[in-house]
Design an enzyme around this catalytic site. Structure first.
Site, PDB file in Angstrom:
ATOM      1  N   LEU A  18      -0.243  -0.416   6.363  1.00  0.00           N
ATOM      2  CA  LEU A  18      -0.608  -1.155   7.572  1.00  0.00           C
ATOM      3  C   LEU A  18      -0.399  -2.656   7.407  1.00  0.00           C
ATOM      4  CD1 LEU A  18      -3.796   0.892   8.398  1.00  0.00           C
ATOM      5  CD2 LEU A  18      -1.992   0.396  10.059  1.00  0.00           C
ATOM      6  N   ASP A  63      -4.462 -10.900  -5.766  1.00  0.00           N
ATOM      7  CA  ASP A  63      -5.289  -9.732  -6.082  1.00  0.00           C
ATOM      8  C   ASP A  63      -6.685 -10.097  -5.608  1.00  0.00           C
ATOM      9  OD1 ASP A  63      -7.054  -7.887  -7.243  1.00  0.00           O
ATOM     10  OD2 ASP A  63      -5.717  -7.531  -8.932  1.00  0.00           O
ATOM     11  N   ASN A  90      -6.893  -7.013   4.852  1.00  0.00           N
ATOM     12  CA  ASN A  90      -6.390  -5.638   4.958  1.00  0.00           C
ATOM     13  C   ASN A  90      -6.477  -4.863   3.647  1.00  0.00           C
ATOM     14  OD1 ASN A  90      -4.383  -3.459   6.037  1.00  0.00           O
ATOM     15  ND2 ASN A  90      -3.361  -4.317   4.224  1.00  0.00           N
ATOM     16  N   TYR A 165     -16.720   4.639   0.240  1.00  0.00           N
ATOM     17  CA  TYR A 165     -15.803   4.028   1.213  1.00  0.00           C
ATOM     18  C   TYR A 165     -16.582   3.556   2.439  1.00  0.00           C
ATOM     19  CZ  TYR A 165     -11.783   3.445   4.324  1.00  0.00           C
ATOM     20  OH  TYR A 165     -10.838   2.931   5.185  1.00  0.00           O
ATOM     21  N   LYS A 169     -17.175  -0.445   4.026  1.00  0.00           N
ATOM     22  CA  LYS A 169     -16.699  -0.891   5.346  1.00  0.00           C
ATOM     23  C   LYS A 169     -17.884  -1.350   6.213  1.00  0.00           C
ATOM     24  CE  LYS A 169     -12.228  -0.174   4.785  1.00  0.00           C
ATOM     25  NZ  LYS A 169     -11.285  -1.302   4.674  1.00  0.00           N
ATOM     26  N   THR A 200      -0.320   6.759   5.949  1.00  0.00           N
ATOM     27  CA  THR A 200       0.133   5.813   4.921  1.00  0.00           C
ATOM     28  C   THR A 200      -0.131   6.478   3.566  1.00  0.00           C
ATOM     29  OG1 THR A 200      -2.023   4.762   4.658  1.00  0.00           O
ATOM     30  CG2 THR A 200      -0.569   3.795   6.318  1.00  0.00           C
TER      31      THR A 200
HETATM   32  N1  LIG Z   1      -4.644   4.583   6.847  1.00  0.00           N
HETATM   33  C1  LIG Z   1      -5.731   4.817   7.577  1.00  0.00           C
HETATM   34  O1  LIG Z   1      -5.866   5.882   8.210  1.00  0.00           O
HETATM   35  C2  LIG Z   1      -6.830   3.791   7.659  1.00  0.00           C
HETATM   36  C3  LIG Z   1      -7.883   4.021   8.568  1.00  0.00           C
HETATM   37  C4  LIG Z   1      -8.891   3.069   8.688  1.00  0.00           C
HETATM   38  C5  LIG Z   1      -8.850   1.928   7.911  1.00  0.00           C
HETATM   39  N2  LIG Z   1      -7.826   1.754   7.028  1.00  0.00           N
HETATM   40  C6  LIG Z   1      -7.841   0.522   6.225  1.00  0.00           C
HETATM   41  O2  LIG Z   1      -6.610  -0.157   6.393  1.00  0.00           O
HETATM   42  C7  LIG Z   1      -6.319  -0.939   5.229  1.00  0.00           C
HETATM   43  C8  LIG Z   1      -4.895  -0.662   4.782  1.00  0.00           C
HETATM   44  O3  LIG Z   1      -4.786   0.718   4.520  1.00  0.00           O
HETATM   45  P1  LIG Z   1      -3.385   1.458   4.354  1.00  0.00           P
HETATM   46  O4  LIG Z   1      -3.545   2.765   5.030  1.00  0.00           O
HETATM   47  O5  LIG Z   1      -2.266   0.577   4.703  1.00  0.00           O
HETATM   48  O6  LIG Z   1      -3.430   1.713   2.764  1.00  0.00           O
HETATM   49  P2  LIG Z   1      -2.283   1.706   1.660  1.00  0.00           P
HETATM   50  O7  LIG Z   1      -0.991   2.157   2.221  1.00  0.00           O
HETATM   51  O8  LIG Z   1      -2.900   2.450   0.511  1.00  0.00           O
HETATM   52  O9  LIG Z   1      -2.140   0.150   1.278  1.00  0.00           O
HETATM   53  C9  LIG Z   1      -3.206  -0.514   0.671  1.00  0.00           C
HETATM   54  C10 LIG Z   1      -2.752  -1.938   0.377  1.00  0.00           C
HETATM   55  O10 LIG Z   1      -3.878  -2.626  -0.212  1.00  0.00           O
HETATM   56  C11 LIG Z   1      -3.408  -3.233  -1.411  1.00  0.00           C
HETATM   57  N3  LIG Z   1      -4.489  -3.436  -2.362  1.00  0.00           N
HETATM   58  C12 LIG Z   1      -5.349  -2.555  -2.911  1.00  0.00           C
HETATM   59  N4  LIG Z   1      -6.165  -3.162  -3.776  1.00  0.00           N
HETATM   60  C13 LIG Z   1      -5.804  -4.481  -3.791  1.00  0.00           C
HETATM   61  C14 LIG Z   1      -6.260  -5.618  -4.483  1.00  0.00           C
HETATM   62  N5  LIG Z   1      -7.252  -5.561  -5.387  1.00  0.00           N
HETATM   63  N6  LIG Z   1      -5.668  -6.821  -4.221  1.00  0.00           N
HETATM   64  C15 LIG Z   1      -4.671  -6.912  -3.317  1.00  0.00           C
HETATM   65  N7  LIG Z   1      -4.164  -5.862  -2.662  1.00  0.00           N
HETATM   66  C16 LIG Z   1      -4.732  -4.660  -2.895  1.00  0.00           C
HETATM   67  C17 LIG Z   1      -2.344  -2.274  -1.942  1.00  0.00           C
HETATM   68  O11 LIG Z   1      -1.561  -2.941  -2.920  1.00  0.00           O
HETATM   69  P3  LIG Z   1      -0.724  -2.112  -4.052  1.00  0.00           P
HETATM   70  O12 LIG Z   1       0.580  -1.727  -3.430  1.00  0.00           O
HETATM   71  O13 LIG Z   1      -0.560  -3.110  -5.166  1.00  0.00           O
HETATM   72  O14 LIG Z   1      -1.558  -0.927  -4.442  1.00  0.00           O
HETATM   73  C18 LIG Z   1      -1.606  -1.998  -0.643  1.00  0.00           C
HETATM   74  O15 LIG Z   1      -0.764  -3.070  -0.308  1.00  0.00           O
HETATM   75  C19 LIG Z   1      -7.384  -0.565   4.195  1.00  0.00           C
HETATM   76  O16 LIG Z   1      -8.384  -1.555   4.203  1.00  0.00           O
HETATM   77  C20 LIG Z   1      -7.952   0.748   4.725  1.00  0.00           C
HETATM   78  O17 LIG Z   1      -9.297   0.950   4.336  1.00  0.00           O
HETATM   79  C21 LIG Z   1      -6.825   2.648   6.879  1.00  0.00           C
END
Ligand SMILES: NC(=O)c1ccc[n+]([C@@H]2O[C@H](COP(=O)([O-])OP(=O)(O)OC[C@H]3O[C@@H](n4cnc5c(N)ncnc54)[C@H](OP(=O)(O)O)[C@@H]3O)[C@@H](O)[C@H]2O)c1
Length: 242
Positions: A18, A63, A90, A165, A169, A200
């Site tokens: 995202l 980070d 994010n 989790y 949040k 994702t």
């Molecule tokens: N997907 C869903 O259905 C959903 C629903 C509700 C909320 N969300 C929220 O949306 C956000 C993005 O989710 P996503 O689905 O895009 O997840 P994702 O594809 O797993 O991507 C997560 C991102 O966060 C980065 N990250 C994790 N730990 C980090 C740290 N310590 N410092 C900097 N970057 C870090 C990861 O970096 P790396 O590549 O280095 O691991 C990656 O770029 C999250 O907060 C998640 O809780 C997602």
């Protein structure tokens, strides 16, 4: 220090999922997008993909659990841009265990990234945010963080009990209300947004929505008009109960 005229957005975890798609959409609207990435190589690769689409994208090492990288990022943005118009908190991790399998270490790990990380980045970026004439902060939350929905057996969220989790949040939502309060006499807008269930890496691609669909609401709150809300919690359908 000179202040860039063009709008500047920082997206933590901007290298994939995202965060990357949000950067692409904001970049397409003419923003300079800074892709916060804990792995510089992955961040540079992601930024190069956006540059190929004529987007003014740059990787910035970040980070959210390492204060030194947060402080260095704030210094770099101060020197190069002098302000931050949009901050998207994010970066997030999914620590999904049932209650009986959960450890204190799991809870701390979840909070380190999803709450303490967002707090530390927001606090470090605050002087830059205050240099913008219309700052927008979007905390990427989830309806899974709603205590109201978790206590309503009729809610779709009710059976999804992943404490580590969920409560990270819920805490992030309090960051939203408290930061909105701190900035209430300024033009800033601070909101929590749930993008929906988006396919994702986070859920091994099982979401119902594409990243493009899920990012639209994030971009909406990142580009809110001045009469828009602050201190709220929203998804595509509207207000989420706390
Ligand atoms: N997907 C869903 O259905 C959903 C629903 C509700 C909320 N969300 C929220 O949306 C956000 C993005 O989710 P996503 O689905 O895009 O997840 P994702 O594809 O797993 O991507 C997560 C991102 O966060 C980065 N990250 C994790 N730990 C980090 C740290 N310590 N410092 C900097 N970057 C870090 C990861 O970096 P790396 O590549 O280095 O691991 C990656 O770029 C999250 O907060 C998640 O809780 C997602």
């Amino acid at each position: 220090m000179s202040v860039q005229m063009k709008k500047v957005a920082l997206i933590s975890g901007g290298n994939r999922g995202l965060g990357f798609e949000t950067a692409r959409q904001l970049g397409s609207l003419g923003y300079t997008v800074l892709l916060g990435a804990r792995n510089k190589e992955k961040g540079e690769e992601a930024a190069a993909k956006l540059q190929d689409q004529e987007i003014d994208a740059h990787c910035i090492e970040l980070d959210v659990t390492e204060q030194a990288t947060i402080d260095a990022a704030a210094r770099k943005i101060t020197t190069e841009y002098g302000k931050l118009d949009v901050l998207i908190n994010n970066a997030g991790i999914g620590v999904i265990h049932k209650f009986t399998d959960l450890s204190v270490a799991d809870l701390k790990r979840s909070f380190d990234t999803n709450f303490f990380g967002a707090f530390a980045v927001s606090q470090a970026m605050l002087p830059l945010i205050e240099n913008s004439d219309a700052p927008r902060i979007v905390n990427i939350s989830s309806s899974i963080g709603s205590i109201t929905l978790h206590s309503d057996p009729a809610s779709g969220v009710y059976p999804f009990k992943a404490l580590a989790y969920s409560c990270s949040k819920t805490a992030l939502n309090q960051l939203t209300t408290h930061l909105a309060f701190t900035l209430k006499h300024t033009p800033a807008k601070v909101n929590s947004v749930c993008p929906g269930f988006v396919a994702t890496d986070f859920n091994n691609g099982y979401g119902d929505l594409t990243p493009e669909q899920g990012s639209r609401i994030i971009v909406h709150y990142a580009t809110l008009a001045q009469e828009g809300p602050t201190g709220g919690y929203f998804n595509e359908q509207g207000v989420i109960p706390w």
